[in-house]
Design a protein around this motif. Structure first.
Motif, PDB file in Angstrom:
ATOM      1  N   VAL A  22     -16.215  14.904 -12.207  1.00 50.30           N
ATOM      2  CA  VAL A  22     -15.575  13.611 -12.040  1.00 50.30           C
ATOM      3  C   VAL A  22     -14.194  13.632 -12.673  1.00 50.30           C
ATOM      4  CG1 VAL A  22     -15.761  11.154 -12.537  1.00 50.30           C
ATOM      5  CG2 VAL A  22     -17.812  12.476 -12.033  1.00 50.30           C
ATOM      6  N   SER A  23     -13.207  13.262 -11.896  1.00 52.92           N
ATOM      7  CA  SER A  23     -11.857  13.194 -12.435  1.00 52.92           C
ATOM      8  C   SER A  23     -11.659  11.853 -13.121  1.00 52.92           C
ATOM      9  CB  SER A  23     -10.850  13.384 -11.302  1.00 52.92           C
ATOM     10  OG  SER A  23     -11.051  12.396 -10.318  1.00 52.92           O
ATOM     11  N   PRO A  24     -10.587  11.700 -13.890  1.00 50.60           N
ATOM     12  CA  PRO A  24     -10.339  10.431 -14.567  1.00 50.60           C
ATOM     13  C   PRO A  24     -10.305   9.275 -13.569  1.00 50.60           C
ATOM     14  CG  PRO A  24      -8.791  12.110 -15.298  1.00 50.60           C
ATOM     15  CD  PRO A  24      -9.569  12.695 -14.159  1.00 50.60           C
ATOM     16  N   PRO A  25     -10.713   8.067 -13.982  1.00 51.45           N
ATOM     17  CA  PRO A  25     -10.785   6.922 -13.079  1.00 51.45           C
ATOM     18  C   PRO A  25      -9.503   6.655 -12.311  1.00 51.45           C
ATOM     19  CG  PRO A  25     -11.748   6.364 -15.193  1.00 51.45           C
ATOM     20  CD  PRO A  25     -11.153   7.731 -15.322  1.00 51.45           C
ATOM     21  N   ALA A  26      -8.344   6.814 -12.940  1.00 54.91           N
ATOM     22  CA  ALA A  26      -7.088   6.532 -12.253  1.00 54.91           C
ATOM     23  C   ALA A  26      -6.871   7.475 -11.076  1.00 54.91           C
ATOM     24  CB  ALA A  26      -5.923   6.640 -13.222  1.00 54.91           C
ATOM     25  N   MET A  27      -7.442   8.662 -11.130  1.00 59.59           N
ATOM     26  CA  MET A  27      -7.250   9.641 -10.073  1.00 59.59           C
ATOM     27  C   MET A  27      -8.290   9.504  -8.968  1.00 59.59           C
ATOM     28  SD  MET A  27      -4.582  10.948 -11.224  1.00 59.59           S
ATOM     29  CE  MET A  27      -4.310  12.282 -10.084  1.00 59.59           C
ATOM     30  N   GLN A  28      -9.371   8.782  -9.197  1.00 58.40           N
ATOM     31  CA  GLN A  28     -10.440   8.688  -8.220  1.00 58.40           C
ATOM     32  C   GLN A  28     -10.123   7.732  -7.087  1.00 58.40           C
ATOM     33  OE1 GLN A  28     -13.921   7.517 -10.291  1.00 58.40           O
ATOM     34  NE2 GLN A  28     -14.158   9.449 -11.344  1.00 58.40           N
ATOM     35  N   GLN A  29      -9.452   6.640  -7.387  1.00 54.12           N
ATOM     36  CA  GLN A  29      -9.229   5.614  -6.393  1.00 54.12           C
ATOM     37  C   GLN A  29      -7.994   5.916  -5.561  1.00 54.12           C
ATOM     38  OE1 GLN A  29     -11.409   3.155  -5.942  1.00 54.12           O
ATOM     39  NE2 GLN A  29     -12.619   4.032  -7.573  1.00 54.12           N
ATOM     40  N   PRO A  30      -8.155   6.037  -4.249  1.00 59.11           N
ATOM     41  CA  PRO A  30      -6.969   6.209  -3.423  1.00 59.11           C
ATOM     42  C   PRO A  30      -6.166   4.907  -3.410  1.00 59.11           C
ATOM     43  CG  PRO A  30      -8.916   5.963  -2.054  1.00 59.11           C
ATOM     44  CD  PRO A  30      -9.376   6.021  -3.483  1.00 59.11           C
ATOM     45  N   ILE A  31      -4.890   5.015  -3.179  1.00 53.19           N
ATOM     46  CA  ILE A  31      -4.038   3.840  -3.133  1.00 53.19           C
ATOM     47  C   ILE A  31      -4.166   3.208  -1.756  1.00 53.19           C
ATOM     48  CG2 ILE A  31      -1.655   3.018  -3.199  1.00 53.19           C
ATOM     49  CD1 ILE A  31      -1.095   5.327  -5.155  1.00 53.19           C
ATOM     50  N   ASP A  32      -4.504   1.929  -1.753  1.00 50.57           N
ATOM     51  CA  ASP A  32      -4.606   1.177  -0.509  1.00 50.57           C
ATOM     52  C   ASP A  32      -3.218   0.649  -0.183  1.00 50.57           C
ATOM     53  OD1 ASP A  32      -5.646  -0.073   1.714  1.00 50.57           O
ATOM     54  OD2 ASP A  32      -6.423  -1.783   0.598  1.00 50.57           O
ATOM     55  N   ALA A  33      -2.599   1.160   0.881  1.00 45.73           N
ATOM     56  CA  ALA A  33      -1.230   0.773   1.223  1.00 45.73           C
ATOM     57  C   ALA A  33      -1.118   0.515   2.721  1.00 45.73           C
ATOM     58  CB  ALA A  33      -0.261   1.877   0.813  1.00 45.73           C
ATOM     59  N   SER A  34      -0.318  -0.483   3.054  1.00 39.65           N
ATOM     60  CA  SER A  34      -0.035  -0.806   4.454  1.00 39.65           C
ATOM     61  C   SER A  34       1.462  -0.703   4.673  1.00 39.65           C
ATOM     62  CB  SER A  34      -0.494  -2.224   4.800  1.00 39.65           C
ATOM     63  OG  SER A  34      -1.877  -2.356   4.636  1.00 39.65           O
ATOM     64  N   LEU A  35       1.858   0.107   5.641  1.00 42.57           N
ATOM     65  CA  LEU A  35       3.268   0.277   5.979  1.00 42.57           C
ATOM     66  C   LEU A  35       3.590  -0.622   7.165  1.00 42.57           C
ATOM     67  CD1 LEU A  35       5.856   1.855   5.312  1.00 42.57           C
ATOM     68  CD2 LEU A  35       5.133   3.543   7.011  1.00 42.57           C
ATOM     69  N   ILE A  36       4.622  -1.453   7.004  1.00 40.82           N
ATOM     70  CA  ILE A  36       5.069  -2.354   8.068  1.00 40.82           C
ATOM     71  C   ILE A  36       6.505  -1.974   8.387  1.00 40.82           C
ATOM     72  CG2 ILE A  36       5.507  -4.761   8.701  1.00 40.82           C
ATOM     73  CD1 ILE A  36       3.391  -5.474   6.495  1.00 40.82           C
ATOM     74  N   GLU A  37       6.747  -1.610   9.655  1.00 44.40           N
ATOM     75  CA  GLU A  37       8.079  -1.169  10.048  1.00 44.40           C
ATOM     76  C   GLU A  37       8.596  -1.969  11.236  1.00 44.40           C
ATOM     77  OE1 GLU A  37       6.815   3.189  10.212  1.00 44.40           O
ATOM     78  OE2 GLU A  37       8.910   3.293   9.553  1.00 44.40           O
ATOM     79  N   GLY A  38       9.897  -2.236  11.207  1.00 52.16           N
ATOM     80  CA  GLY A  38      10.599  -2.848  12.326  1.00 52.16           C
ATOM     81  C   GLY A  38      11.780  -1.951  12.669  1.00 52.16           C
ATOM     82  N   LYS A  39      12.722  -2.472  13.425  1.00 47.70           N
ATOM     83  CA  LYS A  39      13.881  -1.659  13.807  1.00 47.70           C
ATOM     84  C   LYS A  39      14.665  -1.181  12.590  1.00 47.70           C
ATOM     85  CE  LYS A  39      14.483  -3.559  18.377  1.00 47.70           C
ATOM     86  NZ  LYS A  39      15.347  -4.239  19.319  1.00 47.70           N
ATOM     87  N   LYS A  40      15.017  -2.096  11.692  1.00 40.00           N
ATOM     88  CA  LYS A  40      15.784  -1.737  10.498  1.00 40.00           C
ATOM     89  C   LYS A  40      15.006  -1.954   9.215  1.00 40.00           C
ATOM     90  CE  LYS A  40      20.645  -2.125  11.101  1.00 40.00           C
ATOM     91  NZ  LYS A  40      21.849  -2.826  10.672  1.00 40.00           N
ATOM     92  N   LEU A  41      13.858  -2.594   9.314  1.00 38.90           N
ATOM     93  CA  LEU A  41      13.112  -3.002   8.129  1.00 38.90           C
ATOM     94  C   LEU A  41      11.871  -2.144   7.920  1.00 38.90           C
ATOM     95  CD1 LEU A  41      13.192  -6.854   8.762  1.00 38.90           C
ATOM     96  CD2 LEU A  41      14.860  -5.481   7.525  1.00 38.90           C
ATOM     97  N   LYS A  42      11.558  -1.883   6.664  1.00 39.30           N
ATOM     98  CA  LYS A  42      10.375  -1.096   6.333  1.00 39.30           C
ATOM     99  C   LYS A  42       9.830  -1.605   4.994  1.00 39.30           C
ATOM    100  CE  LYS A  42       9.291   3.783   5.489  1.00 39.30           C
ATOM    101  NZ  LYS A  42       9.886   5.121   5.450  1.00 39.30           N
TER     102      LYS A  42
END
Length: 124
Positions: A17-37
């Motif tokens: 078992v790795s340390p707790p901070a390393m176990q949880q993947p980061i939940d991220a949502s990428l939202i992109e437009g023409k010029k915006l990200k």
């Protein structure tokens, strides 16, 4: 299977078992437009801020905006060249006019008014 040595459960878990901070993947949502990200994530903690910094750099984040309470020391992020702006407002509520104005200023500064072109720039 080789050795007859028994491994105690705690010893086994300590190896696997790795340390707790390393176990949880980061939940991220990428939202992109023409010029915006934008990259939307959960709130980092001091224990896992390094993983967030790595993700933010990979995604081209030029600015982090915190809209909730402080859960990590922003100096570590800023030391990596990513400014952090605090724009907190009550969870479940619409942001006040002042926060909306500051948010729009950050969008303009990041995507529309940069002194130098920033291809792939992102706000998290």
């Amino acid at each position: 299977f080789g050795s007859s040595r028994r491994v105690a459960p705690r010893e086994f878990l300590g190896r696997c078992v790795s340390p707790p901070a390393m176990q949880q993947p980061i939940d991220a949502s990428l939202i992109e437009g023409k010029k915006l990200k934008f990259l939307i994530t959960d709130a980092p903690k001091n224990e896992n801020i390094d993983a967030y910094i790595k993700l933010w750099k990979k995604k081209g984040v030029r600015q982090v905006v915190r809209t909730c309470e402080e859960t990590y020391d922003k100096q570590k992020v800023e030391a990596e060249g990513i400014p952090v702006t605090d724009l907190p407002f009550s969870d479940g509520q619409s942001p006040p006019e002042k926060v909306l104005k500051q948010w729009m200023d950050i969008i303009d500064e990041t995507f529309f008014l940069p002194k130098e072109p920033q291809p792939g720039a992102c706000i998290a």
